[in-house]
Write a protein that holds these residues in place. Structure first.
Motif, PDB file in Angstrom:
ATOM      1  N   THR A 124       0.864  -1.180   0.000  1.00 46.76           N
ATOM      2  CA  THR A 124       0.000   0.000   0.000  1.00 46.76           C
ATOM      3  C   THR A 124       0.897   1.225   0.000  1.00 46.76           C
ATOM      4  O   THR A 124       1.833   1.304   0.808  1.00 46.76           O
ATOM      5  N   ILE A 125       0.656   2.110  -0.939  1.00 45.85           N
ATOM      6  CA  ILE A 125       1.420   3.352  -1.015  1.00 45.85           C
ATOM      7  C   ILE A 125       0.646   4.412  -0.239  1.00 45.85           C
ATOM      8  O   ILE A 125      -0.533   4.651  -0.495  1.00 45.85           O
ATOM      9  N   GLN A 126       1.329   5.005   0.728  1.00 46.80           N
ATOM     10  CA  GLN A 126       0.707   6.044   1.551  1.00 46.80           C
ATOM     11  C   GLN A 126       1.363   7.388   1.233  1.00 46.80           C
ATOM     12  O   GLN A 126       2.586   7.492   1.241  1.00 46.80           O
ATOM     13  N   LEU A 127       0.560   8.380   0.958  1.00 49.63           N
ATOM     14  CA  LEU A 127       1.075   9.726   0.764  1.00 49.63           C
ATOM     15  C   LEU A 127       0.712  10.576   1.973  1.00 49.63           C
ATOM     16  O   LEU A 127      -0.436  10.568   2.429  1.00 49.63           O
ATOM     17  N   ILE A 128       1.711  11.292   2.464  1.00 46.86           N
ATOM     18  CA  ILE A 128       1.466  12.271   3.524  1.00 46.86           C
ATOM     19  C   ILE A 128       1.865  13.627   2.954  1.00 46.86           C
ATOM     20  O   ILE A 128       3.036  13.884   2.682  1.00 46.86           O
ATOM     21  N   TYR A 129       0.863  14.420   2.725  1.00 44.96           N
ATOM     22  CA  TYR A 129       1.034  15.714   2.057  1.00 44.96           C
ATOM     23  C   TYR A 129       0.878  16.819   3.081  1.00 44.96           C
ATOM     24  O   TYR A 129       0.017  16.737   3.962  1.00 44.96           O
ATOM     25  N   ASN A 130       1.694  17.859   2.946  1.00 49.61           N
ATOM     26  CA  ASN A 130       1.506  19.012   3.834  1.00 49.61           C
ATOM     27  C   ASN A 130       1.712  20.293   3.042  1.00 49.61           C
ATOM     28  O   ASN A 130       2.807  20.578   2.562  1.00 49.61           O
ATOM     29  N   GLY A 131       0.640  21.032   2.902  1.00 46.90           N
ATOM     30  CA  GLY A 131       0.702  22.303   2.177  1.00 46.90           C
ATOM     31  C   GLY A 131       0.881  23.475   3.123  1.00 46.90           C
ATOM     32  O   GLY A 131       0.700  24.620   2.715  1.00 46.90           O
ATOM     33  N   GLY A 132       1.197  23.196   4.387  1.00 46.18           N
ATOM     34  CA  GLY A 132       1.445  24.256   5.347  1.00 46.18           C
ATOM     35  C   GLY A 132       0.423  24.299   6.461  1.00 46.18           C
ATOM     36  O   GLY A 132       0.569  25.056   7.421  1.00 46.18           O
ATOM     37  N   ASP A 133      -0.610  23.483   6.351  1.00 50.27           N
ATOM     38  CA  ASP A 133      -1.616  23.500   7.421  1.00 50.27           C
ATOM     39  C   ASP A 133      -1.913  22.102   7.953  1.00 50.27           C
ATOM     40  O   ASP A 133      -3.036  21.780   8.280  1.00 50.27           O
ATOM     41  N   GLY A 134      -0.860  21.306   8.044  1.00 52.97           N
ATOM     42  CA  GLY A 134      -1.024  20.002   8.674  1.00 52.97           C
ATOM     43  C   GLY A 134      -1.052  18.870   7.673  1.00 52.97           C
ATOM     44  O   GLY A 134      -1.334  19.076   6.490  1.00 52.97           O
ATOM     45  N   PRO A 135      -0.736  17.656   8.128  1.00 54.37           N
ATOM     46  CA  PRO A 135      -0.658  16.511   7.225  1.00 54.37           C
ATOM     47  C   PRO A 135      -2.024  16.033   6.731  1.00 54.37           C
ATOM     48  O   PRO A 135      -3.007  16.054   7.482  1.00 54.37           O
ATOM     49  N   LEU A 136      -2.043  15.624   5.490  1.00 59.66           N
ATOM     50  CA  LEU A 136      -3.232  15.047   4.860  1.00 59.66           C
ATOM     51  C   LEU A 136      -2.825  13.705   4.261  1.00 59.66           C
ATOM     52  O   LEU A 136      -1.701  13.552   3.780  1.00 59.66           O
ATOM     53  N   TYR A 137      -3.749  12.766   4.258  1.00 61.38           N
ATOM     54  CA  TYR A 137      -3.403  11.390   3.915  1.00 61.38           C
ATOM     55  C   TYR A 137      -4.241  10.824   2.762  1.00 61.38           C
ATOM     56  O   TYR A 137      -5.454  11.052   2.695  1.00 61.38           O
ATOM     57  N   GLN A 138      -3.534  10.067   1.913  1.00 61.09           N
ATOM     58  CA  GLN A 138      -4.197   9.283   0.879  1.00 61.09           C
ATOM     59  C   GLN A 138      -3.416   7.979   0.721  1.00 61.09           C
ATOM     60  O   GLN A 138      -2.193   7.965   0.895  1.00 61.09           O
ATOM     61  N   CYS A 139      -4.126   6.909   0.354  1.00 59.55           N
ATOM     62  CA  CYS A 139      -3.461   5.620   0.141  1.00 59.55           C
ATOM     63  C   CYS A 139      -3.944   4.974  -1.148  1.00 59.55           C
ATOM     64  O   CYS A 139      -5.087   5.177  -1.570  1.00 59.55           O
TER      65      CYS A 139
END
Ligand SMILES: *[C@@H]1O[C@H](CO)[C@@H](O)[C@H](O)[C@H]1NC(C)=O
Ligand SMILES: *[C@@H]1O[C@H](CO)[C@@H](O)[C@H](O)[C@H]1NC(C)=O
Ligand SMILES: *[C@@H]1O[C@H](CO)[C@@H](O)[C@H](O)[C@H]1NC(C)=O
Ligand SMILES: *[C@@H]1O[C@H](CO)[C@@H](O)[C@H](O)[C@H]1NC(C)=O
Length: 200
Positions: A124-139
């Motif tokens: 499972t590929i997990q992405l942890i993205y942060n555009g400056g206002d906290g982590p966001l998750y997609q898998c």
């Protein structure tokens, strides 16, 4: 396509949008605007269909509204990883990178020397993205393979469409209109709309 239309609708209907990115390829487990800050998979704990993912020349494709963001890519080996497996995998990310424009971003992911990656291994590929206002998750659930005819190389796109679009008048798509336009455009329109709302 259905997925894109659903997430476009979700974004459009959300008043206090917290989501600022979408994993557009390989197929995300799912997207829920409100749950995207919830790890490990943005509210989607159940396995979804697996996309064939090549051990070399793979990539993840995202759509972002932030002018700059960071992206950590974790690969969790196994057929049905639990939350603790995601936590463990995050200590040795498959890649950590950044994006300095909004719009579509394609991030190469070469797993040929990733520890434990092998032909026919489930992951499972997990992405942890942060555009400056906290982590966001997609898998995305995948099967790693040497030869991946099911992997669509044409999905790798880089541009800054979100900037271009959001500098103009925000489009006001209706539900039916959003559903009838192509997947990437529907998602982009939705994110542009969110970006416009955030800048008000
Ligand atoms: C998963 O694959 C099955 C069989 O191809 C298909 O019927 C189903 O719609 C897919 N589910 C999703 C969420 O794409
Ligand atoms: C990989 O996952 C699929 C279900 O998604 C399962 O049917 C298959 O047995 C798994 N393969 C391995 C090697 O565990
Ligand atoms: C990590 O990401 C960078 C930037 O996207 C890319 O150039 C590099 O090839 C990636 N490394 C691996 C091991 O995938
Ligand atoms: C992928 O990684 C392997 C092992 O590190 C390397 O030999 C190969 O050149 C890389 N391929 C690409 C396309 O970067």
């Amino acid at each position: 396509m259905k997925f894109a239309a659903t997430l476009a609708a979700a974004l459009l209907c959300s008043s206090a949008a917290s989501a600022h990115f979408i994993l557009t390829y390989p197929a995300s487990r799912g997207f829920n605007d409100d749950a995207e800050p919830t790890g490990p998979c943005g509210g989607f704990n159940a396995l979804s269909n697996r996309t064939q993912f090549p051990l070399t020349n793979g990539f993840v494709e995202i759509l972002s509204v932030h002018p700059s963001s960071t992206l950590q890519i974790n690969v969790v080996l196994g057929s049905n990883p639990a939350a603790a497996d995601f936590t463990a995998a995050a200590s040795t990310p498959a890649n950590s990178t950044s994006m300095n424009h909004p719009g579509h971003g394609c991030f190469p992911l070469n797993l040929s020397s990733f520890n434990g990656a092998a032909n026919n291994a489930n992951a499972t590929i997990q992405l942890i993205y942060n555009g400056g206002d906290g982590p966001l998750y997609q898998c995305a659930d995948v099967v790693l393979v040497t030869s991946a005819p099911g992997f669509d190389q044409s999905q790798c796109v880089n541009n800054n469409d979100a900037t271009t679009s959001s500098s103009g008048v925000a489009p006001a798509p209706t539900g039916s209109g959003a559903a009838s336009i192509p997947a990437k455009s529907a998602a982009l329109v939705a994110l542009t709309f969110v970006a416009a709302m955030m800048s008000l």
